[in-house]
Write a protein that holds these residues in place. Structure first.
Motif, PDB file in Angstrom:
ATOM      1  N   VAL A 125       6.335   9.087  18.262  1.00  0.00           N
ATOM      2  CA  VAL A 125       5.164   8.800  17.494  1.00  0.00           C
ATOM      3  C   VAL A 125       4.276   9.933  17.765  1.00  0.00           C
ATOM      4  CG1 VAL A 125       3.305   7.156  16.850  1.00  0.00           C
ATOM      5  CG2 VAL A 125       5.336   6.263  17.873  1.00  0.00           C
ATOM      6  N   SER A 126       3.844  10.099  16.379  1.00  0.00           N
ATOM      7  CA  SER A 126       2.913  11.504  16.399  1.00  0.00           C
ATOM      8  C   SER A 126       1.651  11.183  15.366  1.00  0.00           C
ATOM      9  CB  SER A 126       3.561  12.726  15.592  1.00  0.00           C
ATOM     10  OG  SER A 126       3.980  12.290  14.317  1.00  0.00           O
ATOM     11  N   GLY A 127       0.638  11.727  15.570  1.00  0.00           N
ATOM     12  CA  GLY A 127      -0.798  11.219  15.148  1.00  0.00           C
ATOM     13  C   GLY A 127      -1.565  12.449  15.031  1.00  0.00           C
ATOM     14  N   GLN A 128      -2.253  12.619  14.089  1.00  0.00           N
ATOM     15  CA  GLN A 128      -3.115  13.977  13.847  1.00  0.00           C
ATOM     16  C   GLN A 128      -4.081  13.880  12.847  1.00  0.00           C
ATOM     17  OE1 GLN A 128      -1.108  17.559  12.280  1.00  0.00           O
ATOM     18  NE2 GLN A 128      -2.453  18.848  13.766  1.00  0.00           N
ATOM     19  N   ALA A 129      -5.351  14.375  13.043  1.00  0.00           N
ATOM     20  CA  ALA A 129      -6.645  14.250  12.505  1.00  0.00           C
ATOM     21  C   ALA A 129      -7.287  15.497  12.404  1.00  0.00           C
ATOM     22  CB  ALA A 129      -7.746  13.259  12.875  1.00  0.00           C
ATOM     23  N   LEU A 130      -7.596  16.028  10.985  1.00  0.00           N
ATOM     24  CA  LEU A 130      -8.023  17.508  11.065  1.00  0.00           C
ATOM     25  C   LEU A 130      -9.551  17.405  10.287  1.00  0.00           C
ATOM     26  CD1 LEU A 130      -4.837  19.217   9.943  1.00  0.00           C
ATOM     27  CD2 LEU A 130      -5.856  19.291  12.110  1.00  0.00           C
ATOM     28  N   GLY A 131     -10.206  18.310  10.433  1.00  0.00           N
ATOM     29  CA  GLY A 131     -11.516  18.373   9.948  1.00  0.00           C
ATOM     30  C   GLY A 131     -11.795  19.763   9.594  1.00  0.00           C
ATOM     31  N   SER A 132     -12.332  20.210   8.272  1.00  0.00           N
ATOM     32  CA  SER A 132     -12.355  21.901   8.050  1.00  0.00           C
ATOM     33  C   SER A 132     -13.453  21.979   7.241  1.00  0.00           C
ATOM     34  CB  SER A 132     -11.236  22.334   7.275  1.00  0.00           C
ATOM     35  OG  SER A 132     -10.994  21.580   6.173  1.00  0.00           O
ATOM     36  N   ARG A 133     -14.262  22.924   7.367  1.00  0.00           N
ATOM     37  CA  ARG A 133     -15.668  23.221   6.536  1.00  0.00           C
ATOM     38  C   ARG A 133     -15.313  24.668   6.174  1.00  0.00           C
ATOM     39  NH1 ARG A 133     -20.644  21.252   6.073  1.00  0.00           N
ATOM     40  NH2 ARG A 133     -20.353  19.596   7.816  1.00  0.00           N
ATOM     41  N   VAL A 134     -15.432  25.165   4.577  1.00  0.00           N
ATOM     42  CA  VAL A 134     -15.387  26.229   4.306  1.00  0.00           C
ATOM     43  C   VAL A 134     -16.634  27.322   4.574  1.00  0.00           C
ATOM     44  CG1 VAL A 134     -14.974  27.707   2.044  1.00  0.00           C
ATOM     45  CG2 VAL A 134     -13.784  25.662   2.550  1.00  0.00           C
ATOM     46  N   ALA A 135     -16.515  28.243   5.166  1.00  0.00           N
ATOM     47  CA  ALA A 135     -17.558  29.105   5.515  1.00  0.00           C
ATOM     48  C   ALA A 135     -18.018  29.846   4.234  1.00  0.00           C
ATOM     49  CB  ALA A 135     -17.151  30.203   6.480  1.00  0.00           C
ATOM     50  N   GLY A 136     -19.179  30.667   4.281  1.00  0.00           N
ATOM     51  CA  GLY A 136     -19.741  31.403   3.200  1.00  0.00           C
ATOM     52  C   GLY A 136     -20.683  30.558   2.319  1.00  0.00           C
ATOM     53  N   PRO A 137     -20.680  30.869   1.058  1.00  0.00           N
ATOM     54  CA  PRO A 137     -21.649  30.382   0.244  1.00  0.00           C
ATOM     55  C   PRO A 137     -21.722  28.788   0.012  1.00  0.00           C
ATOM     56  CG  PRO A 137     -20.765  32.158  -0.878  1.00  0.00           C
ATOM     57  CD  PRO A 137     -19.891  32.243   0.406  1.00  0.00           C
ATOM     58  N   THR A 138     -20.338  28.228   0.189  1.00  0.00           N
ATOM     59  CA  THR A 138     -20.103  26.899   0.038  1.00  0.00           C
ATOM     60  C   THR A 138     -20.261  26.290   1.567  1.00  0.00           C
ATOM     61  OG1 THR A 138     -17.709  27.195   0.511  1.00  0.00           O
ATOM     62  CG2 THR A 138     -18.625  27.444  -1.830  1.00  0.00           C
ATOM     63  N   SER A 139     -20.860  26.761   2.536  1.00  0.00           N
ATOM     64  CA  SER A 139     -20.895  26.193   3.767  1.00  0.00           C
ATOM     65  C   SER A 139     -21.491  24.875   3.840  1.00  0.00           C
ATOM     66  CB  SER A 139     -21.697  27.193   4.832  1.00  0.00           C
ATOM     67  OG  SER A 139     -22.881  27.520   4.333  1.00  0.00           O
ATOM     68  N   ASP A 140     -22.681  24.842   2.875  1.00  0.00           N
ATOM     69  CA  ASP A 140     -23.264  23.329   2.815  1.00  0.00           C
ATOM     70  C   ASP A 140     -22.417  22.426   2.269  1.00  0.00           C
ATOM     71  OD1 ASP A 140     -25.628  24.817   3.684  1.00  0.00           O
ATOM     72  OD2 ASP A 140     -26.293  25.145   1.868  1.00  0.00           O
ATOM     73  N   LEU A 141     -21.469  22.536   1.826  1.00  0.00           N
ATOM     74  CA  LEU A 141     -20.341  21.349   1.020  1.00  0.00           C
ATOM     75  C   LEU A 141     -19.980  20.440   2.365  1.00  0.00           C
ATOM     76  CD1 LEU A 141     -18.289  23.196  -1.639  1.00  0.00           C
ATOM     77  CD2 LEU A 141     -20.490  21.627  -1.877  1.00  0.00           C
ATOM     78  N   PRO A 142     -19.743  19.321   2.225  1.00  0.00           N
ATOM     79  CA  PRO A 142     -19.433  18.304   3.408  1.00  0.00           C
ATOM     80  C   PRO A 142     -17.919  18.849   3.535  1.00  0.00           C
ATOM     81  CG  PRO A 142     -19.192  17.216   0.922  1.00  0.00           C
ATOM     82  CD  PRO A 142     -19.897  18.306   0.951  1.00  0.00           C
ATOM     83  N   ALA A 143     -17.837  18.327   4.968  1.00  0.00           N
ATOM     84  CA  ALA A 143     -16.333  18.817   5.732  1.00  0.00           C
ATOM     85  C   ALA A 143     -15.320  18.006   5.055  1.00  0.00           C
ATOM     86  CB  ALA A 143     -16.383  18.621   7.058  1.00  0.00           C
TER      87      ALA A 143
END
Length: 463
Positions: free
Chosen positions: A105-123
């Protein structure tokens, strides 16, 4: 899949199992008619009847029976052998598990946020969950040969445990017999010492009365001290046998079996000892069984190495779900796959063939060891039979000598009462009789010892 068929054809045509199938080689010593024949040392003192599983019961001594049974339950060497057997059995189960369905069994959760001018956007959050199932087809038989090898090794460990039982039963019987024969020898030695002391007293009186010499007195004194010097040695041997018996039974030294400390009857077998023949010996002796099982394991190892030349095929499948965390477990996020997986690492064939050759050499060595164990068992048994027969002959001669010495002692006493024989000559005759009794007790102890050697060579007591 069509491209895989040429690769799979070789192991399939080879009955799906690489390497030779095991059987006892026809040229093995165990298969020779002369190895299965009756023993050369068979005679009136032994018979070709089957050796009973609990041979010590032939002595008809319930106390001895209880001591052996206690030792077979509490002996520390046997406890180690039992633990080794459990370990070997666990290894077999581990090998068998290789042909079972495996899962993961495998499981994975990923979170990312784009850096730069769009850094205020939600992850951005995503996930993946998966289930994997796999089953090895074992087309080349590597797993099956591995199970054969570990199974044979476990059976060899079982035979090793049985060999420890043989040794423990023989050691308990020997220690018990030595306690009893030591007490018999102790009584005879004390009788010799008493007659030597009486002879010394008579020699002293004769010398004081002018009828003897100082030389005769000192010779009598030396004989008296030599006789007395044997007593402490016999007592020490008896105590050593008692302490050895306690250790064999898993007892502390202070808990040695005190009830046999004064045992004065040596265990004896009144009928011919059943020994069977060479064929029965080969089937019974644990060391032969152990060597044969190690040969089987070595043969299976050849197949394990040969299987490395062929591809490994697994049938498996995966199922899972993946996608943005906001669409967790949405119908569109599920997926699956199923199919065979062919794994072949294109091995270094020279290295694999070298390992195959090495495994073959190990099997040849195992066969030689198997043959050697059979030869050693036959030689051991024939030697024990010869020693037992000679000990019996010696005992018979000493019994005749003791009877003659007893008659001489009686005649000397009768002659002394008639005034025809000096007291010192009577004492000398009595001393001769006591000494033959002491020699007779030693011979009886040796006979029991040779009996136990024979039982040890026959390899019974583990069934």
């Amino acid at each position: 899949m069509k491209r895989a068929l040429p690769f799979l054809s070789a192991p399939l045509l080879a009955s799906c199992v690489a390497g030779p199938n095991y059987h006892v080689p026809r040229n093995a010593m165990a298969e020779r008619p002369d190895a299965a024949a009756p023993f050369l040392g068979s005679g009136a003192t032994v018979s070709q009847e089957k050796l009973p599983p609990r041979w010590w019961r032939l002595y008809g001594d319930p106390r001895l029976d209880s001591y052996v049974e206690e030792a077979l339950k509490a002996n520390t060497d046997l406890r180690v052998a039992e633990a080794n057997l459990r370990r070997a059995t666990a290894i077999v189960r581990e090998a068998e598990a290789a042909r079972s369905l495996s899962s993961g069994v495998s499981g994975q959760a990923l979170g990312s946020r784009v850096a730069g001018p769009t850094s205020d956007l939600p992850a951005s959050l995503s996930y993946s969950l998966g289930l994997e199932l796999s089953y090895s087809l074992d087309l080349a038989g590597s797993i099956r040969r591995g199970i054969e090898a570990t199974g044979a090794q476990a059976e060899a460990t079982l035979a090793a445990r049985d060999q420890v039982r043989v040794v423990v039963a023989a050691a308990v019987t020997r220690s018990y017999a030595r306690v009893c024969t030591a007490n018999i020898g102790l009584m005879a030695a004390r009788r010799v010492a008493e007659t030597r002391q009486e002879a010394l007293a008579v020699s002293t009186r004769l010398a004081q009365g002018g009828l003897g010499s100082r030389m005769e007195v000192e010779r009598a004194r030396a004989a008296a001290y030599n006789s007395s010097a044997l007593i402490p040695q016999i007592i020490a041997e008896r105590q050593a046998a008692l302490l050895e018996l306690a250790a064999l039974m898993g007892r502390a030294p202070s808990q040695y079996p005190k009830e046999i400390e004064t045992c004065d009857k040596a265990p004896s077998i009144m009928r011919p000892i059943p020994v069977g023949d060479g064929a029965a010996l080969i089937k019974r002796r644990p060391d032969i069984r152990m060597a044969e099982r190690m040969l089987a394991a070595a043969t299976a190892n050849i197949g394990i190495e040969e299987a490395e030349l062929y591809p490994k095929v697994n049938i498996g499948g995966t199922a899972g779900t993946a996608g943005p965390l906001g669409g967790l477990l949405a119908p569109s996020s599920f997926g699956f796959s199923i199919g065979p997986l062919i794994s072949w690492s294109f091995p270094n064939r020279k290295a694999v063939h070298a390992r195959i050759e090495r495994a073959g050499a190990d099997a040849d060595a195992a066969l030689a060891n198997f043959d050697g164990s059979v030869l050693n068992a036959l030689q051991h048994t024939e030697t024990a039979l010869s020693a037992y027969g000679r000990a019996r002959d010696r005992l018979n001669d000493l019994q005749s000598a003791a009877e003659a010495a007893e008659k001489a002692s009686r005649y000397a006493e009768k002659s002394r009462r008639l005034g025809q024989t000096p007291l010192l000559d009577v004492l000398n005759a009595q001393t001769d009789y006591a000494q033959t009794q002491a020699s007779l007790s030693v011979a009886r102890a040796e006979l029991v010892d040779r009996q136990i050697d024979l039982f040890l060579a026959l390899g019974g007591g583990w069934e």
